[in-house]
Design an enzyme around this catalytic site. Sequence first.
Site, PDB file in Angstrom:
ATOM      1  N   ASP A   8     -12.015 -68.373  -2.108  1.00 46.54           N
ATOM      2  CA  ASP A   8     -10.555 -68.401  -1.916  1.00 46.54           C
ATOM      3  C   ASP A   8     -10.193 -69.112  -0.623  1.00 46.54           C
ATOM      4  O   ASP A   8     -11.002 -68.904   0.589  1.00 46.54           O
ATOM      5  CB  ASP A   8     -10.185 -67.062  -2.120  1.00 46.54           C
ATOM      6  CG  ASP A   8      -8.518 -67.098  -2.303  1.00 46.54           C
ATOM      7  OD1 ASP A   8      -8.212 -67.465  -3.536  1.00 46.54           O
ATOM      8  OD2 ASP A   8      -7.719 -66.623  -1.495  1.00 46.54           O
ATOM      9  N   SER A   9      -9.395 -69.910  -0.433  1.00 48.33           N
ATOM     10  CA  SER A   9      -9.148 -70.913   0.420  1.00 48.33           C
ATOM     11  C   SER A   9      -7.717 -71.061   0.825  1.00 48.33           C
ATOM     12  O   SER A   9      -6.969 -71.144  -0.225  1.00 48.33           O
ATOM     13  CB  SER A   9      -9.932 -72.052   0.536  1.00 48.33           C
ATOM     14  OG  SER A   9     -10.058 -72.576  -0.611  1.00 48.33           O
ATOM     15  N   LYS A  43     -12.436 -78.222  -5.953  1.00 46.63           N
ATOM     16  CA  LYS A  43     -13.457 -77.248  -5.223  1.00 46.63           C
ATOM     17  C   LYS A  43     -14.642 -77.194  -6.024  1.00 46.63           C
ATOM     18  O   LYS A  43     -15.710 -77.410  -5.360  1.00 46.63           O
ATOM     19  CB  LYS A  43     -12.803 -75.817  -5.598  1.00 46.63           C
ATOM     20  CG  LYS A  43     -11.886 -75.165  -4.691  1.00 46.63           C
ATOM     21  CD  LYS A  43     -11.654 -73.817  -4.867  1.00 46.63           C
ATOM     22  CE  LYS A  43     -10.315 -73.363  -4.292  1.00 46.63           C
ATOM     23  NZ  LYS A  43     -10.082 -71.682  -4.548  1.00 46.63           N
ATOM     24  N   LYS A  77     -16.460 -84.979   4.627  1.00 47.74           N
ATOM     25  CA  LYS A  77     -15.523 -83.961   4.588  1.00 47.74           C
ATOM     26  C   LYS A  77     -16.574 -82.477   4.478  1.00 47.74           C
ATOM     27  O   LYS A  77     -16.264 -81.454   5.086  1.00 47.74           O
ATOM     28  CB  LYS A  77     -14.927 -83.922   3.259  1.00 47.74           C
ATOM     29  CG  LYS A  77     -13.938 -82.451   3.166  1.00 47.74           C
ATOM     30  CD  LYS A  77     -13.109 -82.528   1.979  1.00 47.74           C
ATOM     31  CE  LYS A  77     -12.279 -81.169   1.871  1.00 47.74           C
ATOM     32  NZ  LYS A  77     -11.550 -80.989   0.770  1.00 47.74           N
ATOM     33  N   HIS A  98     -13.907 -76.386   6.040  1.00 50.18           N
ATOM     34  CA  HIS A  98     -14.124 -74.880   5.912  1.00 50.18           C
ATOM     35  C   HIS A  98     -15.066 -74.530   5.013  1.00 50.18           C
ATOM     36  O   HIS A  98     -16.001 -73.554   5.128  1.00 50.18           O
ATOM     37  CB  HIS A  98     -12.677 -74.325   5.713  1.00 50.18           C
ATOM     38  CG  HIS A  98     -11.998 -75.052   4.656  1.00 50.18           C
ATOM     39  ND1 HIS A  98     -11.750 -76.705   4.383  1.00 50.18           N
ATOM     40  CD2 HIS A  98     -11.185 -74.763   3.383  1.00 50.18           C
ATOM     41  CE1 HIS A  98     -11.295 -76.676   3.454  1.00 50.18           C
ATOM     42  NE2 HIS A  98     -10.930 -75.933   2.812  1.00 50.18           N
ATOM     43  N   ARG A  99     -15.168 -75.119   3.688  1.00 49.67           N
ATOM     44  CA  ARG A  99     -15.782 -74.814   2.261  1.00 49.67           C
ATOM     45  C   ARG A  99     -17.195 -75.190   2.721  1.00 49.67           C
ATOM     46  O   ARG A  99     -18.143 -74.290   2.737  1.00 49.67           O
ATOM     47  CB  ARG A  99     -15.340 -75.629   1.392  1.00 49.67           C
ATOM     48  CG  ARG A  99     -16.051 -75.217   0.244  1.00 49.67           C
ATOM     49  CD  ARG A  99     -15.330 -76.131  -1.114  1.00 49.67           C
ATOM     50  NE  ARG A  99     -13.914 -75.528  -1.046  1.00 49.67           N
ATOM     51  CZ  ARG A  99     -12.872 -75.984  -0.837  1.00 49.67           C
ATOM     52  NH1 ARG A  99     -12.749 -77.203  -0.626  1.00 49.67           N
ATOM     53  NH2 ARG A  99     -11.617 -75.222  -0.887  1.00 49.67           N
ATOM     54  N   LYS A 126     -11.047 -72.862 -11.534  1.00 47.46           N
ATOM     55  CA  LYS A 126     -10.875 -73.936 -12.661  1.00 47.46           C
ATOM     56  C   LYS A 126     -10.307 -74.970 -11.584  1.00 47.46           C
ATOM     57  O   LYS A 126      -9.973 -76.338 -12.217  1.00 47.46           O
ATOM     58  CB  LYS A 126      -9.664 -73.572 -13.371  1.00 47.46           C
ATOM     59  CG  LYS A 126      -9.834 -72.853 -14.366  1.00 47.46           C
ATOM     60  CD  LYS A 126      -8.815 -72.226 -15.289  1.00 47.46           C
ATOM     61  CE  LYS A 126      -9.250 -71.353 -16.424  1.00 47.46           C
ATOM     62  NZ  LYS A 126      -8.176 -70.826 -17.428  1.00 47.46           N
ATOM     63  N   ASN A 127     -10.184 -74.965 -10.410  1.00 44.77           N
ATOM     64  CA  ASN A 127      -9.989 -76.381  -9.525  1.00 44.77           C
ATOM     65  C   ASN A 127     -10.827 -77.055  -9.285  1.00 44.77           C
ATOM     66  O   ASN A 127     -12.177 -76.986  -8.754  1.00 44.77           O
ATOM     67  CB  ASN A 127      -9.576 -75.638  -8.014  1.00 44.77           C
ATOM     68  CG  ASN A 127      -8.958 -76.618  -7.035  1.00 44.77           C
ATOM     69  OD1 ASN A 127      -9.508 -77.566  -6.891  1.00 44.77           O
ATOM     70  ND2 ASN A 127      -8.200 -76.214  -6.085  1.00 44.77           N
TER      71      ASN A 127
HETATM   72  P1  IMP Z   1      -6.992 -70.825  -4.350  1.00 44.28           P
HETATM   73  O1  IMP Z   1      -8.046 -70.488  -3.244  1.00 44.28           O
HETATM   74  O2  IMP Z   1      -7.615 -71.140  -5.585  1.00 44.28           O
HETATM   75  O3  IMP Z   1      -5.952 -69.702  -4.058  1.00 44.28           O
HETATM   76  O4  IMP Z   1      -6.314 -72.116  -3.584  1.00 44.28           O
HETATM   77  C1  IMP Z   1      -6.621 -72.852  -2.472  1.00 44.28           C
HETATM   78  C2  IMP Z   1      -5.260 -73.779  -2.316  1.00 44.28           C
HETATM   79  O5  IMP Z   1      -5.699 -74.105  -0.915  1.00 44.28           O
HETATM   80  C3  IMP Z   1      -5.639 -75.120  -3.111  1.00 44.28           C
HETATM   81  O6  IMP Z   1      -4.871 -75.086  -4.384  1.00 44.28           O
HETATM   82  C4  IMP Z   1      -5.163 -76.129  -2.089  1.00 44.28           C
HETATM   83  O7  IMP Z   1      -3.756 -76.269  -2.394  1.00 44.28           O
HETATM   84  C5  IMP Z   1      -5.564 -75.487  -0.801  1.00 44.28           C
HETATM   85  N1  IMP Z   1      -6.885 -75.762  -0.315  1.00 44.28           N
HETATM   86  C6  IMP Z   1      -8.014 -74.928  -0.287  1.00 44.28           C
HETATM   87  N2  IMP Z   1      -9.203 -75.953   0.214  1.00 44.28           N
HETATM   88  C7  IMP Z   1      -8.614 -77.127   0.417  1.00 44.28           C
HETATM   89  C8  IMP Z   1      -9.352 -78.257   0.644  1.00 44.28           C
HETATM   90  O8  IMP Z   1     -10.417 -78.305   1.109  1.00 44.28           O
HETATM   91  N3  IMP Z   1      -8.538 -79.401   1.036  1.00 44.28           N
HETATM   92  C9  IMP Z   1      -7.124 -79.359   0.722  1.00 44.28           C
HETATM   93  N4  IMP Z   1      -6.428 -78.264   0.124  1.00 44.28           N
HETATM   94  C10 IMP Z   1      -7.301 -77.159   0.286  1.00 44.28           C
END
Ligand code: IMP
Length: 200
Positions: free
Chosen positions: A72-73, A14, A179, A184-185, A10-11
């Site tokens: 997941d990151s 991302k 970016k 990483h993504r 839902k992010n």
């Molecule tokens: P999840 O993978 O949904 O558990 O959350 C990943 C969290 O890592 C995000 O809410 C960010 O806080 C951080 N994150 C992951 N990728 C990035 C990025 O590309 N830029 C900045 N923060 C990131």
Amino acid sequence: MGLEIIIASKNRGKIKEILFFFKDNKSIEWGSLADFVDIPDIEETGDTFYENASLKASTVSLLKKTYCLADDSGLCVDFLDGRPGVYSSRYSGKDADDAKNREKLLQELSGIETSQRSARFVCSMVLSDPSGKIVHTSTGRCEGIIGFKEEGSMGFGYDSIFIPSGYGITMAQLTESEKNSISHRGKALEDMKEYIGRLP
Ligand code: IMP
């Protein structure tokens, strides 16, 4: 109908970056959890990025009977022994949000000199098929340091306090394509894109 893939997130940050990466491939019909109010948040109970990504992908594939892409990151800071890591989105507690998380991290590193501010973003990307089986995984990393203050307004999460190695500016000062080319993504997606391109 073309291939249907749901992004198990839902992010919006991302989702935007993943869709931007695939913008030239018109044969995929994309959806994301931001489109489905009926799917509750999936609890991230794993100890690793891979476990959490797998959990999100399989759960959503089983519910929606489609291919599902999960990311997941997080950010791993050496001075903090790898924290916040898998807890990156929940770093500042129950009511965590991106701004509070950044503030907490800057606070924890206050007074720490540049040479000890090394960190990396890590991304685990997982694709599951409509039966919930994991069919492909990829990983990407981006090395850098944590800055001393927020700079830039692009991106999301910790971008405005993360300075990628070799750059004098933060991730939030890069354009979307800049970016994606070093993140990483972006790195995890390179490999995933090749696999998805071979799906029937
Ligand atoms: P999840 O993978 O949904 O558990 O959350 C990943 C969290 O890592 C995000 O809410 C960010 O806080 C951080 N994150 C992951 N990728 C990035 C990025 O590309 N830029 C900045 N923060 C990131």
